[in-house]
Enzyme design. Structure first.
Site, mmCIF file in Angstrom:
data_model
loop_
_atom_site.group_PDB
_atom_site.id
_atom_site.type_symbol
_atom_site.label_atom_id
_atom_site.label_comp_id
_atom_site.label_asym_id
_atom_site.label_seq_id
_atom_site.Cartn_x
_atom_site.Cartn_y
_atom_site.Cartn_z
ATOM 1 C CG HIS A 255 -1.617 1.298 1.468
ATOM 2 N ND1 HIS A 255 -1.253 2.193 2.460
ATOM 3 C CD2 HIS A 255 -2.679 1.853 0.821
ATOM 4 C CE1 HIS A 255 -2.064 3.227 2.421
ATOM 5 N NE2 HIS A 255 -2.929 3.060 1.444
ATOM 6 C CG HIS A 302 -0.697 10.057 0.800
ATOM 7 N ND1 HIS A 302 -0.719 9.803 2.141
ATOM 8 C CD2 HIS A 302 -1.894 9.610 0.326
ATOM 9 C CE1 HIS A 302 -1.856 9.221 2.466
ATOM 10 N NE2 HIS A 302 -2.583 9.102 1.383
#
Length: 787
Positions: A255, A302
């Site tokens: 992830h 992100h």
């Protein structure tokens, strides 16, 4: 490309680096090493010829990722210590004694005494010649430094004399080192010549070995040898069927692969993709965002956080470089695509095509069309291929959900939700959409909807909290869904510290891609690393048969599985060796991780009676884990702590890969790296589970052979009214007789034990058995050649 090149003019001149045709980049080699995937050290090398660096790279990778070497026996790890000390010589070619003190820092007085007992120099500033510090001298030193009273106690239980006879040694091997579930015809006991070979190999005194005797020292060496490895070595190699459809496998998944630290302010790095791929990871995540002018290069970061940005192109290059170094099986790139620019999406598609080349799967295989009711290919049919997971849409300009707004803290309001930015990606435009085939993400509606559509190439992603809720409410339907198509689980967005959730509950319902944060080596990550070390580190593990068959339904919350024999695991912690660099009290924690119905109790030893990290002994009762429902889905975990709670080492081993017997279990670090010195000495026994009500009524053992679809029963006694007799060992001719006698035995004992109020079982009709002549009976009892 990223290697540091020599700068000194003389060095550059030697390698002709300043000539246009020198092709010096092909001669560079960078070795990246570290205790985890984040804290890395770079060692740069330069060779005169191109092939030299390639050969070095191949050989180093083969050594570093050799699963059998990492799971080697205790003897191999002690040999490493001996070699390390022997090679650390001074300028005079002698071995400094201080290096031995550094190697064993827990108790200097004990080290000094052991050196003296081995007739080696003991002064801290003394040195010795390599021919003095022999392997025999090192063994003698270790014997005095780390005495093994517990093994002497085991020895005396089989022999009251200073040596053990071959017959007693045979009895020890059959009673303690052999799996009681093994069928003696398919897995015969050791022959006398094999036992004699073991004595010759491990007994240090030639006089004893010539007479077929083994001493306590010989027994210690045997218990540290490869014959007593706790792990079945054949499970480490590629041993599973790789021709099943991809949804039938667990896939090692990452992830937010690009992050090296936290989710809010961590550093992003292309190196994380290399490290994850080298660790066997087969599913990587790329959070793609629109690049800024003037270059307008797509970036990976992100979103709406303070994490750094890296170029999409650099990540694709890193993946292409390391994708198939440790596993040839397909790599899945999970795109979280936020690039709402046609031009930049075309750039992304072009980078994938040009950098991956033929490795990129752009069209479905002819044999596996993208149609409802058709399964997708197997890992073996997609060897060396890269598959793209991206929202597949119409050939119009992609649309995006309303962008979330940032709050005064610079953090997105949606970022504090469980899903994070995962639900805000855009649909692919034509260039990216054309790259998507067998892994098409769709929003999950319901299990009924998915069953009606019956599209095995459709995958849905679930945040951990939603996945947990679905398991609690509809576990059976989740298992059925995962038989047909794939699901991906990812951490909730509020895990800003990059911590992980436990993957076990999701594996229990067959979820294929259970994505974890690889930068955090916590317990969930340790479990993930330990399990995917098996099957040749391919990154794919075949799910249990009950999680693949369409004619069987599986409930992970059940208390019994009809087609599976439950197991009972018994483990006794005898002692530890070199558990800490300090002289401290230590303790061991033991647990089994598996289905919800498996034993949940965590057992703990008492703290060692005195501060002693070199050879603590725990003389306690064995720990019993009764009724492990699905052994293939369970793992044994051992953790060693100091008295103050400090982590010292651990080991996680799948239950179906554990061998019964006495073992030295070499421990691992938090990042699952083998520790050279720390080890535990244990006794493990794995048996078929027998309910307590019938425990005293089973003088036989059942052996279930699921792979061969056979069942054999070895009985030692017949019905109470019959005399004891030996049954012929031919499997084909005795199956029926064994089964009839077994059923009669069970019926008799159940009638004795059941309450009088219960209705008795109807009589079981005994089938007539064909009589055999005395001559035929002797032929059946006589062992066949090469049997």
């Amino acid at each position: 490309k990223y290697a540091k090149l020599p700068k000194h003019p003389k060095v550059r001149n030697v390698f002709n680096m300043d000539f246009p045709d020198s092709n010096h980049l092909a001669k560079t080699l960078t070795i990246v090493s570290g205790l985890d995937t984040v804290n890395l050290t770079y060692h740069n090398f330069f060779a005169a010829k191109e092939k030299v660096t390639q050969n070095w790279a191949n050989d180093i990778l083969a050594i570093a990722y050799n699963a059998a070497r990492n799971n080697a026996c205790r003897q191999v790890f002690l040999e490493k210590i001996y070699i390390r000390i022997s090679l650390q010589t001074n300028k005079d070619g002698k071995i400094p004694v201080k290096n031995i003190y550094k190697m064993f820092p827990a108790d200097k007085k004990r080290v000094e005494g052991a050196l003296a007992s081995a007739h080696l120099p003991k002064g801290k500033y003394d040195t010795m010649k390599p021919d003095v510090f022999t392997e025999t001298a090192f063994r003698t030193f270790l014997t005095h430094l780390c005495p093994r009273p517990e093994i002497y106690e085991i020895f005396t239980s089989y022999s009251t004399k200073p040596t053990m006879t071959k017959e007693n040694f045979t009895k020890f091997l059959n009673e303690k080192q052999r799996d009681s579930r093994l069928n003696e015809e398919l897995f015969p006991r050791l022959r006398q010549d094999q036992i004699k070979a073991l004595i010759d190999k491990y007994e240090p005194c030639s006089t004893n070995s010539n007479r077929g005797l083994i001493s306590p020292e010989g027994l210690i060496f045997f218990l540290m040898g490869p014959e007593t490895s706790v792990v079945m070595q054949d499970r480490l190699a590629k041993c599973q069927d790789m021709t099943q459809p991809i949804p039938h496998y667990f896939i090692k998944s990452s992830h937010n692969t690009y992050l090296t630290a936290g989710q809010f302010s961590g550093v992003s790095s292309p190196e994380m993709y290399r490290q994850c791929l080298l660790s066997g990871c087969r599913c990587l995540e790329l959070d793609c965002w629109k690049g800024k002018p003037p270059d307008e290069e797509p970036i990976i970061t992100h979103g709406f956080t303070m994490t750094t940005e890296i170029l999409f192109k650099d990540v694709i290059e890193a993946i292409a470089e390391s994708a198939f170094k440790t596993s040839q099986y397909p790599v899945i790139l999970s795109f979280e695509n936020h690039v709402d620019s046609v031009k930049q999406q075309e750039k992304m598609a072009n980078y994938c095509k040009t950098i991956f080349g033929d490795a990129l799967l752009t069209e479905p295989l002819e044999k596996y069309p993208l149609k409802p009711g058709h399964q997708i290919p197997s890992p073996s049919e997609l060897l060396g291929k890269v598959l793209i997971k991206n929202k597949k849409g119409s050939h119009e300009k992609p649309t995006q959900a309303k962008k979330p707004t940032a709050n005064h803290g610079g953090q997105i309001r949606n970022q504090t939700s469980d899903e994070g930015t995962a639900g805000q990606e855009v649909t692919a435009y034509e260039a990216m959409s054309s790259l998507v085939n067998y892994i098409q993400p769709n929003k999950f509606i319901s299990f009924d909807n998915a069953r009606k559509k019956n599209k095995s190439y459709v995958i849905s992603s679930f945040v951990e909290t939603k996945g947990e809720a679905m398991i609690a409410k509809t576990a059976v339907e989740f298992v059925e869904y995962n038989k047909r198509q794939m699901s991906r689980i990812y951490p909730k967005g509020t895990r800003m510290d990059s911590s992980n959730y436990s993957p076990q509950p999701f594996w229990n319902v067959g979820c294929q891609m259970v994505a974890l944060n690889y930068q955090t080596m916590d317990f969930p990550m340790q479990l993930n690393m330990a399990l995917f070390e098996f099957n040749g580190r391919t990154g794919y593990l075949l799910k249990h048969d009950i999680m693949r068959r369409s004619d069987k339904k599986f409930d992970p919350f059940c208390d019994r599985i009809d087609t599976v024999v439950a197991s009972t695991l018994t483990i006794k912690i005898y002692s530890g060796q070199f558990l800490s660099d300090k002289n401290v009290k230590t303790g061991v924690e033991v647990e089994v991780i598996g289905l919800p119905g498996d034993p949940k109790k965590k057992y703990r030893t008492k703290w060692s009676t005195t501060p002693n990290a070199i050879n603590p002994v725990w003389n306690e009762e064995p720990f019993v884990f009764e009724k492990i429902l699905l052994p293939e889905m369970a793992s044994l975990r051992l953790v060693v702590h100091e008295e103050n709670g400090k982590f010292l080492g651990h080991r996680i081993i799948p239950l179906d890969a554990i061998q019964s017997g006495f073992h030295h279990i070499c421990l691992r670090s938090e990042s699952n790296m083998p520790l050279t010195l720390p080890a535990l000495f244990v006794y493990i026994e794995v048996k078929d589970y027998i309910p307590a009500a019938f425990a005293g009524a089973w003088p036989f053992s059942l052996c279930f052979w699921q792979k061969k679809k056979k069942i054999s029963a070895a009985t030692e006694s017949m019905l109470p009214e019959q005399r004891k007799q030996q049954i012929p060992q031919s499997l084909q001719q005795s199956h029926l007789k064994h089964l009839i006698l077994l059923l009669l035995k069970i019926q008799h004992q159940m009638q004795e034990r059941l309450k009088p109020s219960l209705r008795p079982l109807p009589p079981l009709r005994r089938l007539p058995l064909r009589k055999k002549s005395p001559q035929r009976q002797r032929q059946l009892l006589k062992p066949k050649r090469n049997q």
